[in-house]
Design a protein around this motif. Structure first.
Motif, PDB file in Angstrom:
ATOM      1  N   THR A  70      36.921  42.220  45.486  1.00 39.59           N
ATOM      2  CA  THR A  70      35.768  43.052  45.136  1.00 39.59           C
ATOM      3  C   THR A  70      34.943  42.476  43.994  1.00 39.59           C
ATOM      4  O   THR A  70      33.816  42.924  43.766  1.00 39.59           O
ATOM      5  CB  THR A  70      36.239  44.464  44.737  1.00 39.59           C
ATOM      6  OG1 THR A  70      37.190  44.365  43.661  1.00 39.59           O
ATOM      7  CG2 THR A  70      36.910  45.155  45.915  1.00 39.59           C
ATOM      8  N   ASP A  71      35.490  41.495  43.273  1.00 34.59           N
ATOM      9  CA  ASP A  71      34.745  40.880  42.170  1.00 34.59           C
ATOM     10  C   ASP A  71      33.802  39.778  42.651  1.00 34.59           C
ATOM     11  O   ASP A  71      33.104  39.158  41.851  1.00 34.59           O
ATOM     12  CB  ASP A  71      35.703  40.293  41.133  1.00 34.59           C
ATOM     13  CG  ASP A  71      36.433  41.370  40.361  1.00 34.59           C
ATOM     14  OD1 ASP A  71      35.937  42.510  40.321  1.00 34.59           O
ATOM     15  OD2 ASP A  71      37.502  41.080  39.789  1.00 34.59           O
ATOM     16  N   VAL A  72      33.800  39.534  43.956  1.00 33.28           N
ATOM     17  CA  VAL A  72      33.005  38.440  44.525  1.00 33.28           C
ATOM     18  C   VAL A  72      32.011  38.999  45.537  1.00 33.28           C
ATOM     19  O   VAL A  72      32.333  39.892  46.315  1.00 33.28           O
ATOM     20  CB  VAL A  72      33.923  37.404  45.211  1.00 33.28           C
ATOM     21  CG1 VAL A  72      33.104  36.323  45.896  1.00 33.28           C
ATOM     22  CG2 VAL A  72      34.878  36.789  44.197  1.00 33.28           C
ATOM     23  N   ASP A  99      21.699  44.468  43.305  1.00 30.98           N
ATOM     24  CA  ASP A  99      22.759  44.598  44.300  1.00 30.98           C
ATOM     25  C   ASP A  99      24.150  44.771  43.713  1.00 30.98           C
ATOM     26  O   ASP A  99      25.081  45.131  44.442  1.00 30.98           O
ATOM     27  CB  ASP A  99      22.779  43.360  45.213  1.00 30.98           C
ATOM     28  CG  ASP A  99      21.604  43.346  46.172  1.00 30.98           C
ATOM     29  OD1 ASP A  99      21.030  44.424  46.422  1.00 30.98           O
ATOM     30  OD2 ASP A  99      21.257  42.266  46.677  1.00 30.98           O
ATOM     31  N   ILE A 100      24.331  44.482  42.433  1.00 32.07           N
ATOM     32  CA  ILE A 100      25.678  44.515  41.875  1.00 32.07           C
ATOM     33  C   ILE A 100      25.815  45.627  40.836  1.00 32.07           C
ATOM     34  O   ILE A 100      24.833  46.001  40.194  1.00 32.07           O
ATOM     35  CB  ILE A 100      26.041  43.161  41.226  1.00 32.07           C
ATOM     36  CG1 ILE A 100      25.075  42.842  40.068  1.00 32.07           C
ATOM     37  CG2 ILE A 100      26.064  42.056  42.256  1.00 32.07           C
ATOM     38  CD1 ILE A 100      25.487  41.638  39.278  1.00 32.07           C
ATOM     39  N   GLU A 106      27.921  39.549  32.808  1.00 27.44           N
ATOM     40  CA  GLU A 106      29.339  39.630  33.154  1.00 27.44           C
ATOM     41  C   GLU A 106      29.671  38.864  34.433  1.00 27.44           C
ATOM     42  O   GLU A 106      30.817  38.892  34.892  1.00 27.44           O
ATOM     43  CB  GLU A 106      29.761  41.094  33.326  1.00 27.44           C
ATOM     44  CG  GLU A 106      29.759  41.898  32.042  1.00 27.44           C
ATOM     45  CD  GLU A 106      30.297  43.305  32.235  1.00 27.44           C
ATOM     46  OE1 GLU A 106      30.788  43.606  33.343  1.00 27.44           O
ATOM     47  OE2 GLU A 106      30.215  44.101  31.284  1.00 27.44           O
ATOM     48  N   ILE A 107      28.686  38.169  35.004  1.00 21.98           N
ATOM     49  CA  ILE A 107      28.932  37.477  36.266  1.00 21.98           C
ATOM     50  C   ILE A 107      28.432  36.033  36.201  1.00 21.98           C
ATOM     51  O   ILE A 107      27.558  35.686  35.403  1.00 21.98           O
ATOM     52  CB  ILE A 107      28.252  38.186  37.454  1.00 21.98           C
ATOM     53  CG1 ILE A 107      26.719  38.181  37.280  1.00 21.98           C
ATOM     54  CG2 ILE A 107      28.777  39.597  37.637  1.00 21.98           C
ATOM     55  CD1 ILE A 107      25.975  38.658  38.494  1.00 21.98           C
ATOM     56  N   PHE A 108      29.027  35.194  37.045  1.00 23.11           N
ATOM     57  CA  PHE A 108      28.517  33.851  37.314  1.00 23.11           C
ATOM     58  C   PHE A 108      27.689  33.929  38.591  1.00 23.11           C
ATOM     59  O   PHE A 108      28.059  34.626  39.544  1.00 23.11           O
ATOM     60  CB  PHE A 108      29.658  32.855  37.510  1.00 23.11           C
ATOM     61  CG  PHE A 108      30.401  32.520  36.250  1.00 23.11           C
ATOM     62  CD1 PHE A 108      29.768  31.896  35.189  1.00 23.11           C
ATOM     63  CD2 PHE A 108      31.750  32.823  36.135  1.00 23.11           C
ATOM     64  CE1 PHE A 108      30.453  31.569  34.031  1.00 23.11           C
ATOM     65  CE2 PHE A 108      32.449  32.509  34.981  1.00 23.11           C
ATOM     66  CZ  PHE A 108      31.793  31.883  33.923  1.00 23.11           C
ATOM     67  N   SER A 129      25.801  33.472  45.646  1.00 20.65           N
ATOM     68  CA  SER A 129      27.191  33.855  45.401  1.00 20.65           C
ATOM     69  C   SER A 129      27.326  34.327  43.964  1.00 20.65           C
ATOM     70  O   SER A 129      26.785  33.705  43.048  1.00 20.65           O
ATOM     71  CB  SER A 129      28.131  32.671  45.637  1.00 20.65           C
ATOM     72  OG  SER A 129      28.000  32.174  46.943  1.00 20.65           O
ATOM     73  N   THR A 130      28.044  35.417  43.782  1.00 16.51           N
ATOM     74  CA  THR A 130      28.313  35.911  42.435  1.00 16.51           C
ATOM     75  C   THR A 130      29.800  36.208  42.299  1.00 16.51           C
ATOM     76  O   THR A 130      30.470  36.552  43.278  1.00 16.51           O
ATOM     77  CB  THR A 130      27.517  37.195  42.116  1.00 16.51           C
ATOM     78  OG1 THR A 130      27.999  38.267  42.937  1.00 16.51           O
ATOM     79  CG2 THR A 130      26.035  36.993  42.368  1.00 16.51           C
ATOM     80  N   ALA A 131      30.303  36.062  41.096  1.00 12.72           N
ATOM     81  CA  ALA A 131      31.699  36.389  40.805  1.00 12.72           C
ATOM     82  C   ALA A 131      31.793  36.850  39.364  1.00 12.72           C
ATOM     83  O   ALA A 131      31.118  36.312  38.478  1.00 12.72           O
ATOM     84  CB  ALA A 131      32.606  35.180  41.031  1.00 12.72           C
TER      85      ALA A 131
END
Length: 219
Positions: A70-72, A99-100, A106-108, A129-131
């Motif tokens: 869920t973090d991706v 979208d997040i 807090e994300i890459f 892509s986000t993580a």
């Protein structure tokens, strides 16, 4: 590969353009250290990875890992093709922010252009892509503390797509390919078509449940 029940490593080398597997090692992981792809105790997981490292018959340093869960998030976005690199990055961040459920810091974020949009050639199809940083950094920390060097952190679905393309070249891949990963606590279905994962769905129904169902039926 960090799973909920075991950590696996595959040592691969490239000899004159041909990939070969040099070693395969698996170490069981105490229950509860990884839950739903979240690392619960980095120090204890690193100890298991050190044990795995000592069992490898080759002394490789660099490692590649992948994050999932869920973090991706991955998504194909259609964005104005006239934007320069800086403008494109800003536009991607704006689209991602909508979208997040996490703040951008807090994300890459990573992205690449796939192709022109077939319906509107003024747009480019961009794979974004986000993580979450917390997930990426915790995975990398486990690896580094064990004496390896984290050279690559990938998205699991993207790594899977490249593996499928390696085995089934795109020119021979007119039809979709279903790839099913059955883990201890989770089952993931991915559909690959023309080099891309076009559908992915996970379900909390893994090998543990199947084993319990067999035990309930026959014991």
């Amino acid at each position: 590969d960090l799973g909920s029940y075991a950590i696996k490593a595959v040592a691969i080398s490239n000899v004159r353009g041909i990939y070969q597997v040099d070693a395969v090692v698996e170490m069981l992981l105490p229950k509860g250290l990884i839950i739903d792809n979240h690392l619960q105790d980095i120090s204890k997981i690193s100890i298991v990875i050190k044990q795995l490292k000592n069992k490898l018959s080759v002394n490789y340093k660099n490692t590649a890992i992948a994050v999932t869960g869920t973090d991706v998030m991955t998504k194909v976005m259609s964005i104005n093709s006239t934007l320069n690199d800086l403008e494109l990055q800003s536009q991607v961040e704006i689209e991602v922010e909508n979208d997040i459920p996490f703040p951008l810091d807090e994300i890459f974020i990573d992205f690449e252009m796939l192709s022109l949009n077939e319906d509107d050639t003024s747009l480019n199809n961009i794979l974004v892509s986000t993580a979450r940083k917390e997930s990426v950094l915790s995975h990398a920390q486990c690896i580094d503390q064990a004496g390896f060097k984290t050279a690559i952190v990938d998205i699991a679905n993207h790594a899977l797509a490249r593996s499928v393309n390696f085995l089934f070249p795109i020119e021979n891949n007119e039809q979709g390919i279903a790839v099913i990963d059955v883990g201890a606590s989770q089952m993931v279905l991915n559909i690959s078509h023309q080099g891309n994962i076009i559908y992915s769905h996970s379900k909390s129904h893994g090998g543990d449940i199947c084993t319990q169902m067999l035990a309930d039926r026959y014991c």
